[in-house]
Design a protein around this motif. Sequence first.
Motif, mmCIF file in Angstrom:
data_model
loop_
_atom_site.group_PDB
_atom_site.id
_atom_site.type_symbol
_atom_site.label_atom_id
_atom_site.label_comp_id
_atom_site.label_asym_id
_atom_site.label_seq_id
_atom_site.Cartn_x
_atom_site.Cartn_y
_atom_site.Cartn_z
ATOM 1 N N ALA A 271 -8.606 3.959 10.169
ATOM 2 C CA ALA A 271 -7.768 4.618 9.229
ATOM 3 C C ALA A 271 -8.155 5.904 8.660
ATOM 4 O O ALA A 271 -7.414 6.787 8.260
ATOM 5 C CB ALA A 271 -7.537 3.421 8.192
ATOM 6 N N ARG A 272 -9.624 5.831 8.535
ATOM 7 C CA ARG A 272 -10.177 7.225 8.075
ATOM 8 C C ARG A 272 -9.613 8.232 8.977
ATOM 9 O O ARG A 272 -9.485 9.499 8.579
ATOM 10 C CB ARG A 272 -11.715 7.023 8.075
ATOM 11 C CG ARG A 272 -12.159 6.346 6.846
ATOM 12 C CD ARG A 272 -13.379 5.834 6.865
ATOM 13 N NE ARG A 272 -13.953 5.207 5.490
ATOM 14 C CZ ARG A 272 -15.283 4.708 5.345
ATOM 15 N NH1 ARG A 272 -15.773 4.510 6.406
ATOM 16 N NH2 ARG A 272 -15.494 3.978 4.333
ATOM 17 N N GLN A 273 -9.792 8.132 10.156
ATOM 18 C CA GLN A 273 -9.322 9.174 11.390
ATOM 19 C C GLN A 273 -7.801 9.644 10.836
ATOM 20 O O GLN A 273 -7.667 10.798 11.014
ATOM 21 C CB GLN A 273 -9.465 8.534 12.562
ATOM 22 C CG GLN A 273 -11.136 8.321 13.004
ATOM 23 C CD GLN A 273 -11.302 7.761 14.275
ATOM 24 O OE1 GLN A 273 -10.275 7.248 14.987
ATOM 25 N NE2 GLN A 273 -12.578 7.727 14.898
ATOM 26 N N MET A 274 -7.064 8.695 10.934
ATOM 27 C CA MET A 274 -5.595 8.974 10.862
ATOM 28 C C MET A 274 -5.358 9.721 9.300
ATOM 29 O O MET A 274 -4.605 10.438 9.295
ATOM 30 C CB MET A 274 -4.775 7.653 10.703
ATOM 31 C CG MET A 274 -4.713 7.073 12.046
ATOM 32 S SD MET A 274 -3.500 5.894 12.490
ATOM 33 C CE MET A 274 -1.977 6.998 12.752
ATOM 34 N N LEU A 275 -6.219 9.494 8.507
ATOM 35 C CA LEU A 275 -5.938 10.053 7.274
ATOM 36 C C LEU A 275 -6.579 11.351 6.920
ATOM 37 O O LEU A 275 -6.635 12.101 5.719
ATOM 38 C CB LEU A 275 -6.416 8.984 5.868
ATOM 39 C CG LEU A 275 -5.579 7.683 5.865
ATOM 40 C CD1 LEU A 275 -6.256 6.730 4.873
ATOM 41 C CD2 LEU A 275 -4.129 7.868 5.359
ATOM 42 N N LYS A 276 -7.422 11.662 8.086
ATOM 43 C CA LYS A 276 -7.883 13.063 7.825
ATOM 44 C C LYS A 276 -6.905 13.978 7.763
ATOM 45 O O LYS A 276 -5.833 14.156 8.631
ATOM 46 C CB LYS A 276 -9.089 13.276 8.989
ATOM 47 C CG LYS A 276 -10.128 12.588 8.703
ATOM 48 C CD LYS A 276 -11.018 12.907 10.226
ATOM 49 C CE LYS A 276 -12.597 12.317 9.998
ATOM 50 N NZ LYS A 276 -13.379 12.711 11.017
ATOM 51 N N ALA B 202 9.852 4.008 7.674
ATOM 52 C CA ALA B 202 10.417 4.935 6.966
ATOM 53 C C ALA B 202 9.478 5.333 5.592
ATOM 54 O O ALA B 202 9.688 6.352 4.936
ATOM 55 C CB ALA B 202 11.810 4.475 6.195
ATOM 56 N N SER B 203 8.509 4.302 5.397
ATOM 57 C CA SER B 203 7.946 4.559 4.177
ATOM 58 C C SER B 203 6.436 4.953 4.319
ATOM 59 O O SER B 203 5.724 5.563 3.659
ATOM 60 C CB SER B 203 7.441 2.835 3.536
ATOM 61 O OG SER B 203 8.819 2.333 3.080
ATOM 62 N N LEU C 121 -4.038 0.788 1.671
ATOM 63 C CA LEU C 121 -3.309 0.330 2.819
ATOM 64 C C LEU C 121 -2.419 -0.853 2.880
ATOM 65 O O LEU C 121 -2.630 -1.643 2.042
ATOM 66 C CB LEU C 121 -4.612 -0.153 3.909
ATOM 67 C CG LEU C 121 -5.513 0.713 4.268
ATOM 68 C CD1 LEU C 121 -6.626 0.350 5.297
ATOM 69 C CD2 LEU C 121 -4.970 2.064 4.816
ATOM 70 N N GLU C 122 -1.384 -0.781 3.322
ATOM 71 C CA GLU C 122 -0.475 -1.770 3.421
ATOM 72 C C GLU C 122 -0.689 -2.711 4.427
ATOM 73 O O GLU C 122 -1.070 -2.092 5.834
ATOM 74 C CB GLU C 122 1.094 -1.302 3.618
ATOM 75 C CG GLU C 122 1.992 -2.490 3.346
ATOM 76 C CD GLU C 122 3.458 -1.926 2.877
ATOM 77 O OE1 GLU C 122 3.384 -1.411 1.739
ATOM 78 O OE2 GLU C 122 4.554 -2.378 3.369
ATOM 79 N N VAL C 123 -0.894 -3.925 4.546
ATOM 80 C CA VAL C 123 -0.970 -4.902 5.392
ATOM 81 C C VAL C 123 0.080 -5.728 5.679
ATOM 82 O O VAL C 123 0.427 -6.284 4.839
ATOM 83 C CB VAL C 123 -2.482 -5.617 5.315
ATOM 84 C CG1 VAL C 123 -2.488 -6.521 6.491
ATOM 85 C CG2 VAL C 123 -3.472 -4.727 5.003
ATOM 86 N N GLY D 256 0.808 -1.107 0.097
ATOM 87 C CA GLY D 256 0.053 -0.033 -0.010
ATOM 88 C C GLY D 256 0.984 1.368 0.136
ATOM 89 O O GLY D 256 2.074 1.123 0.031
ATOM 90 N N SER D 257 0.225 2.464 -0.031
ATOM 91 C CA SER D 257 0.963 3.496 -0.151
ATOM 92 C C SER D 257 0.711 4.813 0.703
ATOM 93 O O SER D 257 1.296 5.835 0.981
ATOM 94 C CB SER D 257 0.856 4.205 -1.724
ATOM 95 O OG SER D 257 -0.299 4.460 -2.187
#
Length: 247
Positions: free
Chosen positions: A242-247, A174-175, A153-155, A124-125
Amino acid sequence: LAAEGFIPIVAIYSTFLQRAYDQILHDVCLQRLPVVFAVDRAGIVGEDGATHQGLFDYSYLRSIPHMTVMAPKDENELRHMLKTAVEHGAPIALRYPRGKGVGVELEAELKSIKIGRGEVLRKGSDLAVVAIGSTVYPALAAAQKMAAQGVSLEVINARFVKPLDGALLSKTAASFKKIILVEENVVQGGFGSAVLEWFAEKGVEDVRVKRLGIPDEFVEHATQAQLRHRYGIDEEGIIRAARQMLK
């Protein structure tokens, strides 16, 4: 038995193993004896009730020197982990949840897993989800659903609580500047805490981390699905975090 050259496999509920903490520490780990702890009913047990919730074993096992702690994502990986444990030659625990397997195909050949090595299951990116044990498949389901909404999402299947895969964690940090850690264990001293300790020790900075797990309370009677939903460690909970973190 272990002192005389045998390899005992102690199959026991997580909640019952708590009562033997001193024996694990002094009789097994201090002597570095090759005892395998097959920790059943680890995590949320649902209808077995509050006394049987196996939500502390990551925390109480990883603090003991010489102990290795791992958790399979499914029944196929459990078989490989059991082979790994028998061959390890030192104290080791693998924990698995109450209930049926997820239904994956069982490989005919058993393989040893490199101790302390995780795996990237989905590239994911946008954000990384590092899950362990029974939370891995919910993380994959969350990633698939969010991909349809344009979120990548990277899992990662951590596999090990102790030792951690330091190389994989370094690469992930790092990514990605945002990482979600998911476990079916209390957050105090558990898998997420281990990762945060590792980040602090290695001087990893500028990474926002969200831990999903069981808060500081005793978990009451309900179905496994209801409780996983309540504590946000199912597919919906991972999507919400995830949505909360990406806001």
